[in-house]
Write an enzyme that holds these catalytic residues in place. Structure first.
Site: not given
Ligand code: BG6
Length: 474
Positions: A373
């Site tokens: 991510e």
């Molecule tokens: C991470 C998670 O914390 O960040 C995701 O694994 C999440 O599920 C992503 O969507 C971004 O955070 P947000 O709150 O901007 O969607």
């Protein structure tokens, strides 16, 4: 860059699928969280309450659109797609004897669709979507019984998809639960809401221990199913910088890093760090950790470290430092970093922090790292069917540049990079649609209105070209 580098995108079942009652799916913890915003926390309700708006119930209906969406991912040249298997599609309540065939069939179809285009599925087993029944009936991960329920789920899907899925991760951002002051983190990691006066830290350590054991059993059992499986942990990687050279700033920042790395320490090394054992002694914590558990932890260490990277923290105990309003760390001093800018949601933008943390993890653990991510939440504007998301392109290119330095200059072994929310998902922390991440815009607003039409943003062509050149042309 290696030729088999896994470029792709990432989503999680509950943030995109919708179809929350289709195919026999049960209610998950994400289904009892209302919509919120940066200034208004999502409400965690006691079951589903009529009249409240729960954005994950429909999300962007990936459940009904996955063929169309995967076609677009294939057009961008994705080598992999990271998503999760919604536990509640397989075991709707979590404690059934037999799995739900309709749920299993859905993921068979989804993985077949990916494989048709040569896209490798990368699967998280628990991404903030455990069965709500396990929360009500067993108190979530407060209970040792959860180990059995989780591993049964894990083994069921690993058996079923052993010829389709190679890359697995056990618990998404397992270290989020270390943030004790905001209920969203203990609830989504562990199905736990702390009670008044409860020793939160002790409860957190106990829940995390049960998750470590469940994760280790999953690794060991997974290897029996298919010795080629690559099974990883998943850490929210957030560097903590000292604001000044005041030694106490250095120590506090280091301690914050250790609190997060506690989770990877156990999952990668197979034992608890000494400082944690000391802390438990000091506090008189008599945790339920058996000899057999410790053996399991040793036997079930992970193959790789999955990370998310969004931002860095800056820490100071100095009185002149400017405190952040939203001090998630609670017990320490999160302050403004004068050298980085912020997104509208108050997340710092720090590409070099990615290189820094990749080095730290690589030198500490000597395991491959998978960046599962990284992404830019932004309120994109659609004008005449177009979204000119130059800010996203800029954000991603800067981060990829730093990743490449870590790989090519520092020698860090990174096996892949998946952009979070490659198609606009529901935001996890706020439940908004407005905080968009995708290369693909989805016509839906914060209230759940919209046609769900998919529209390519400018970043779509940019990422396609980047993958075509294996990261050479940013
Ligand atoms: C991470 C998670 O914390 O960040 C995701 O694994 C999440 O599920 C992503 O969507 C971004 O955070 P947000 O709150 O901007 O969607």
């Amino acid at each position: 860059m290696r030729n088999d580098f896994l470029w792709g995108g990432a989503v999680a079942a509950h943030q995109v699928e919708g179809g929350f009652t289709q195919g026999g799916k049960g209610v998950s913890i994400a289904d009892v969280m209302t919509a919120g915003s940066k200034d208004h926390a999502r409400e965690i309700t006691e079951g589903i309450i009529e009249g409240k708006f729960y954005p994950n119930h429909e999300a962007i209906d990936f459940y009904g659109h996955y063929q169309e969406d995967i076609k677009l991912f294939a057009e961008m040249g994705f080598k992999c797609l990271r998503t999760s298997i919604a536990w509640t599609r397989i075991f709707p309540n979590g404690d059934e004897q037999e799995p739900n065939e309709a749920g299993l069939a859905f993921y068979d179809n989804l993985f077949d669709e990916l494989l048709k285009y040569g896209i490798e599925p990368v699967i998280t087993l628990s991404h903030f979507e455990m069965p709500y029944h396990l929360v009500k009936q067993y108190g979530g991960w407060r209970s040792r019984e959860l180990i059995g329920f989780f591993t049964k789920f894990a083994v069921t899907v690993m058996e079923r998809y052993k010829d389709k899925v190679n890359y697995w991760m056990t618990f998404n951002e397992i270290n989020n639960q270390r943030i004790l002051e905001n209920p969203i983190y203990s609830f989504t990691n562990s199905g736990i809401l702390y009670q008044e006066g409860e020793d939160k830290l002790k409860t957190m350590y106990q829940a995390a221990h049960y998750q470590f054991v469940a994760s280790a059993i999953t690794v060991s059992e997974g290897k029996k199913i298919n010795p080629d499986f690559q099974i990883g942990c998943m850490l929210a990687a957030t560097p903590n910088y000292p604001l000044t050279s005041d030694p106490s700033d250095i120590i506090v920042a280091q301690q914050e890093d250790e609190k997060q790395l506690f989770f990877t320490d156990v999952q990668v090394r197979g034992n608890y760090p000494r400082w944690a054992v000391k802390e438990w002694e000091r506090k008189g914590y008599d945790l339920d950790i058996t000899e057999e558990d410790l053996q399991l932890l040793k036997a079930g260490t992970v193959d790789y470290i999955g990370i998310s990277y969004y931002l860095s923290n800056t820490i100071s105990t100095r009185p002149e430092a400017v405190r952040l309003e939203d001090d998630l760390l609670g017990d320490s001093a999160l302050v403004e970093n004068p050298y980085v800018s912020m997104t509208e949601w108050g997340w710092s933008i720090d590409p070099a922090g990615l290189r820094h943390y990749l080095n730290l993890l690589s030198n500490r653990y000597e395991r491959p790292i998978f960046i599962v991510e990284n992404g830019f939440g932004y309120a994109d504007i659609l004008v005449e069917e177009k979204v000119h998301d130059v800010e996203r392109i800029d954000f991603l290119s800067q981060h990829i540049r730093e990743m490449k330095k870590a790989i090519e200059i520092d020698g860090v072994e990174v096996i892949g990079y998946t952009v979070w929310g490659c198609i606009d998902p529901i935001s996890f922390t706020t439940g908004e649609m407005r905080k968009r991440y995708g290369f693909i815009y989805v016509d839906r607003d914060n209230q759940g209105n919209g046609s769900l039409k998919r529209i390519k943003k400018d970043s779509f062509e940019w990422y396609k070209h980047l993958i075509q050149t294996n990261g050479a042309e940013l």
